[in-house]
Motif scaffolding. Structure first.
Motif, mmCIF file in Angstrom:
data_model
loop_
_atom_site.group_PDB
_atom_site.id
_atom_site.type_symbol
_atom_site.label_atom_id
_atom_site.label_comp_id
_atom_site.label_asym_id
_atom_site.label_seq_id
_atom_site.Cartn_x
_atom_site.Cartn_y
_atom_site.Cartn_z
ATOM 1 N N LEU A 1 -6.886 -18.458 -36.751
ATOM 2 C CA LEU A 1 -7.784 -18.367 -35.507
ATOM 3 C C LEU A 1 -9.217 -18.351 -35.871
ATOM 4 N N THR B 1 -10.609 -23.586 -33.374
ATOM 5 C CA THR B 1 -9.044 -23.205 -32.966
ATOM 6 C C THR B 1 -9.071 -21.996 -32.392
ATOM 7 N N ILE B 2 -8.240 -22.037 -31.001
ATOM 8 C CA ILE B 2 -8.062 -20.621 -30.425
ATOM 9 C C ILE B 2 -6.576 -20.184 -30.531
ATOM 10 N N SER B 3 -5.734 -20.910 -31.553
ATOM 11 C CA SER B 3 -4.308 -20.279 -31.520
ATOM 12 C C SER B 3 -4.149 -20.550 -32.882
ATOM 13 N N HIS B 4 -3.052 -19.850 -33.761
ATOM 14 C CA HIS B 4 -2.552 -20.382 -34.921
ATOM 15 C C HIS B 4 -1.345 -20.845 -34.955
ATOM 16 N N TYR B 5 -0.931 -21.433 -33.920
ATOM 17 C CA TYR B 5 0.428 -21.900 -33.651
ATOM 18 C C TYR B 5 0.237 -23.723 -33.948
ATOM 19 N N PRO C 1 0.492 -26.685 -26.191
ATOM 20 C CA PRO C 1 -0.554 -25.430 -25.470
ATOM 21 C C PRO C 1 -1.948 -25.813 -25.920
ATOM 22 N N LEU D 1 -5.010 -25.409 -27.657
ATOM 23 C CA LEU D 1 -5.272 -25.005 -28.944
ATOM 24 C C LEU D 1 -6.886 -24.852 -29.445
#
Length: 835
Positions: free
Chosen positions: A258, A306-310, A292, A294
């Motif tokens: 993140l 990035t604002i997500s680790h997915y 989503p 990201l």
């Protein structure tokens, strides 16, 4: 300069120049000191409130920072409030901090913001006539809006010289935009001093026009100082912000955490810097695929993170972002531009390879090897052909004998299982292997902590039976045979067996190789029969095994080959043998010589050896001695009175088991300094005679000299009438080399002086005397004068002749002469006495 009717124009001009000089001097003198800016009570955001000359304080400054966060200072010294401010008092203080990173210099400029109140002075009626309004002939701030709609010509400013009070003034206008490009943009009414603009102006092309106004009298004299008239073009938000690239391409690993920085977008705006027109805000209008969300972008810097680790490349490997930039600090009325940002998700090893089945089966014939028996496919979601996708197979269990090998097919990523060593159906009908698979590179940490890093599967390999021939196991079998065993003796031979029945029934044997042809083999039983006497000593090297190659054949004609390694046990059938045959000893330089022996038998039947003199001759036993040196050598020494000649010395040597042998050594005791001299002398002798020829010659010479000696003695006795001493009863002959009685000596032919009592003398040359009266000279051989020496020194003629005649070389011993002449001399003596 104020206009006054009491001053002349020239005085007013001088005063104006003096004030300008004082103003510049004051400004320079206050460098790096406090600066006072007169400002209104209310300050608007991003509106300049004044300028500070930074270079006067620190010309090389590369760092500019105000101490008050409500203000911003540009490189040119312009001071702007960041937000709308209201001065709470009449003054506000802060400092501009300057720094030079190269010289590590730091300076500060104190800044005072001061609100100046307007004070209205009351006019007194009595002064109304005496005072009049004053005008300033000085630079007047003047500006115009860019892209103005008119009407044109557009009035901008009116200038008026102080000299217009008393003279008719004509005004002129010069500079860029008048008589310089772009020409005709500005004009001035020469009588009124009004300045006009003739057409719209683009600030991005011309941001300021520095015009010059002059005032002349009608007769052409300059009525006042030249007036600078800068006209600033006020900015209008007429330019859209533009991204530096139409399409941005960025990459980001799918395993990113993140807040990972993906890239930076940047836009530019041609409008006036540090104003709301160029204050840009970034945002993401759209993401595709939309869900989503990201990514995010920093509104001021344009940094995308990035604002997500997915992030999962196996799900979505590419994202498209529509980026927006808007001026006016992002207000709804600001101008907008867009750009495209393509973000590619890079592969990480976040997926382990997996088998499609948990168990596999394969089959292979026994005795087959280097054959492929099974291909095992695996699935891996990572990027194909990458290190994250390539599989690495391992045999975890069941391959203890290393009969299998598994590799990876680089094209298909399959595991290829092969047999590399033959399998035995009789030993094991099937083999179970446990196979593991991983990637060439390890899994990322987050995935490795959640899932097993290795996937496993079982492979059952069935071994198919095959009709095999006999087996020769072990390939090399051993047997022991004593050497000298009786011919016809039988011993166990090579044994092969049928792998099906595990016995030797029905097998036939054939001998393929027998280097010495020592044995024969019985076809059915395989027994060996000794056909020749085995001699261990002929095997080279002797400690090696004697190999016999045997072939075993079954009823179907299939065969195998083995080796029968025969260990021939030693028997003490060889006596030790002295290595030397001929020795040369230089006298007196060498006092001894070492001799050594060897035994071809096994060391258990060999040394330590015992050395002994085997001669029964008292002469050899008296002169020579033998002393043990070590287990295989002895030292042969001689006494000092030994004659220089060649000796035959028999030596017996015996091994530890009692086996012995005697060898006669030829020892040349030579008068030399090096054995090579005697060896050369021995070679120059030339002819070698047989033993019977030598014996015949010696007997003939001895007989001849006996006769001559007898005749000489008789003639001498008859001539002089002399007799031997009257000791006839004992019949002794006294031998002397002196004229008077004394020690009786003899000069030997080899140059040594010996006692007469020693009957082992090798020969002599000298005289036989009777009390110093009579002399009998005895001479043998044909030795020259020089050969008669004593201890290496040449004698004179008298020393060899006894003062009478030259002697020859003496080749026979005194004992031989004594035994031959004693009876005859005794008879002559008796006859002389009786005659």
């Amino acid at each position: 300069m104020a206009i006054s009717g009491l001053w002349r124009p020239r005085d007013r001009a001088l005063c104006t120049q003096l004030l300008l000089t004082l103003w510049v001097f004051s400004f320079v003198g206050d460098a790096c000191k406090k600066v006072t800016l007169n400002v209104p009570l209310t300050l608007e955001a991003d509106q300049i409130i004044g300028r500070v000359n930074l270079k006067e304080c620190l010309s090389s400054a590369d760092g500019i920072r105000p101490s008050d966060p409500d203000f911003r200072v540009l490189d040119d010294g312009s001071v702007y409030p960041i937000r709308d401010l209201v001065l709470s008092g009449e003054k506000r203080l802060f400092a501009i901090q300057l720094s030079d990173s190269k010289t590590q210099t730091q300076k500060e400029i104190p800044v005072i913001l001061e609100h100046q109140k307007k004070v209205l002075k009351k006019r007194h009626t009595k002064n109304t006539v005496l005072r009049r309004a004053k005008r300033r002939w000085a630079p007047i701030p003047c500006s115009m809006q860019e892209n103005s709609l008119g009407p044109f010509p557009l009035f901008l400013q009116q200038v008026q010289s102080d000299a217009a009070q008393n003279h008719t003034i004509i005004y002129t206008l010069n500079g860029r935009g008048v008589d310089q490009e772009p020409q005709g943009l500005f004009c001035i009414d020469k009588y009124t001093g009004k300045v006009f603009c003739t057409q719209p102006v683009d600030r991005e092309e011309y941001d300021v026009f520095d015009l010059i106004v002059n005032a002349f009298t009608e007769d052409g004299y300059l009525a006042d100082l030249t007036l600078p008239l800068p006209i600033k073009v006020e900015d209008e938000n007429d330019n859209y912000p533009l991204f530096t690239e139409t399409i941005y391409n960025f990459e980001v690993p799918e395993s990113s955490r993140l807040g990972t920085v993906v890239g930076v977008v940047c836009a530019t705006d041609k409008d006036e810097p540090d104003t709301m027109h160029t204050r840009l805000k970034y945002s993401i209008l759209e993401q595709n695929p939309r869900s989503p969300g990201l990514f995010s972008v920093h509104p001021d810097t344009g940094v995308i993170t990035t604002i997500s680790h997915y992030l999962d490349r196996e799900v979505i490997d590419k994202y498209t972002l529509i980026m927006k930039v808007q001026d006016m600090n992002g207000q709804f009325f600001g101008l907008i531009s867009t750009s495209t940002c393509i973000i590619t998700v890079q592969d990480s090893n976040d997926n382990a390879p997996t088998f499609r089945q948990n168990a596999y089966e394969a089959s292979v014939e026994e005795n087959a090897y280097n054959v492929e028996i099974l291909r095992i496919p695996v699935d891996d979601k990572d990027l194909i052909k990458s290190e994250n996708w390539k599989a690495n197979f391992t045999i975890l269990k069941g391959n203890e004998n290393e009969r299998f090998k598994i590799t990876t097919d680089p094209a298909t990523n399959e595991g290829v299982l092969c047999v590399v060593k033959p399998l035995d159906y009789e030993e094991n009908h099937q083999v179970t292997l446990e196979i593991g698979v991983t990637n060439e590179v390890p899994l990322i940490r987050d995935v490795a902590s959640r899932v097993p890093t290795m996937n496993r599967a079982l492979v059952t390999v069935h071994v198919r039976d095959q009709d095999e021939g006999p087996e020769c196991k072990p390939r090399e079998q051993y047997v022991r045979i004593k050497e000298n065993s009786a011919v016809g003796s039988k011993i166990n031979g090579y044994k092969a067996y049928d792998p099906e029945t595990k016995n030797s029934n029905g097998l036939r044997y054939r001998k393929l190789q027998d280097p010495k042809e020592w044995v024969s083999i019985e076809e059915v039983s395989g027994l060996l029969t000794i056909s020749k006497v085995l001699d261990r000593e002929v095997v080279a090297p002797r400690n090696d095994l004697y190999n016999i190659t045997v072939m075993a054949i079954d009823q179907e004609g299939k065969s195998c080959t083995g080796t029968l390694a025969v260990n021939i046990e030693d028997v003490n059938d060889n006596a030790p043998e002295i290595i030397q045959d001929y020795l040369v000893i230089c006298k007196p330089k060498m006092g001894y010589m070492d001799i050594s022996a060897m035994d071809p038998d096994d060391p258990v039947h060999g040394p330590p050896f015992q050395f002994n003199l085997a001669s029964s001759s008292p002469e050899v036993n008296r002169i020579w001695t033998l002393k043990q040196v070590n287990d295989t050598a002895a030292r042969l020494s001689y006494w000092k009175n030994a004659e220089v000649q060649e000796y035959s010395i028999p030596v017996t040597v015996k091994d530890r088991a009692g086996q012995s042998a005697t060898k006669t050594l030829r020892v040349n005791l030579c008068d030399c300094t090096h054995p090579s001299q005697c060896a050369a002398r021995s070679r120059s002798a030339g002819i070698t005679l047989g033993k019977w020829a030598i014996l015949a010659i010696l007997l003939g010479i001895a007989l001849l000299f006996s006769v001559l000696l007898t005749l000489v003695c008789g003639v001498v006795t008859a001539r002089k009438g002399k007799h031997f001493p009257e000791d006839l009863a004992q019949q002794n002959l006294i031998i002397s080399n002196t004229e008077a009685p004394g020690d009786d000596r003899v000069c030997s032919a080899n140059g040594f002086t010996t006692q007469t009592a020693n009957n082992s003398s090798q020969g002599f040359c000298g005289t036989i005397r009777n009390g110093g009266q009579e002399t009998i000279e005895m001479m043998k051989g044909h030795q020259t004068l020089d050969s008669c020496r004593v201890t290496g020194h040449h004698h004179t003629l008298d020393s060899c002749r006894g003062g009478h005649m030259e002697t020859d070389n003496c080749r026979y011993t005194y004992s031989e002469w004594h035994s031959f002449t004693q009876p005859r001399l005794g008879e002559d003596s008796i006859r002389g006495h009786t005659g």
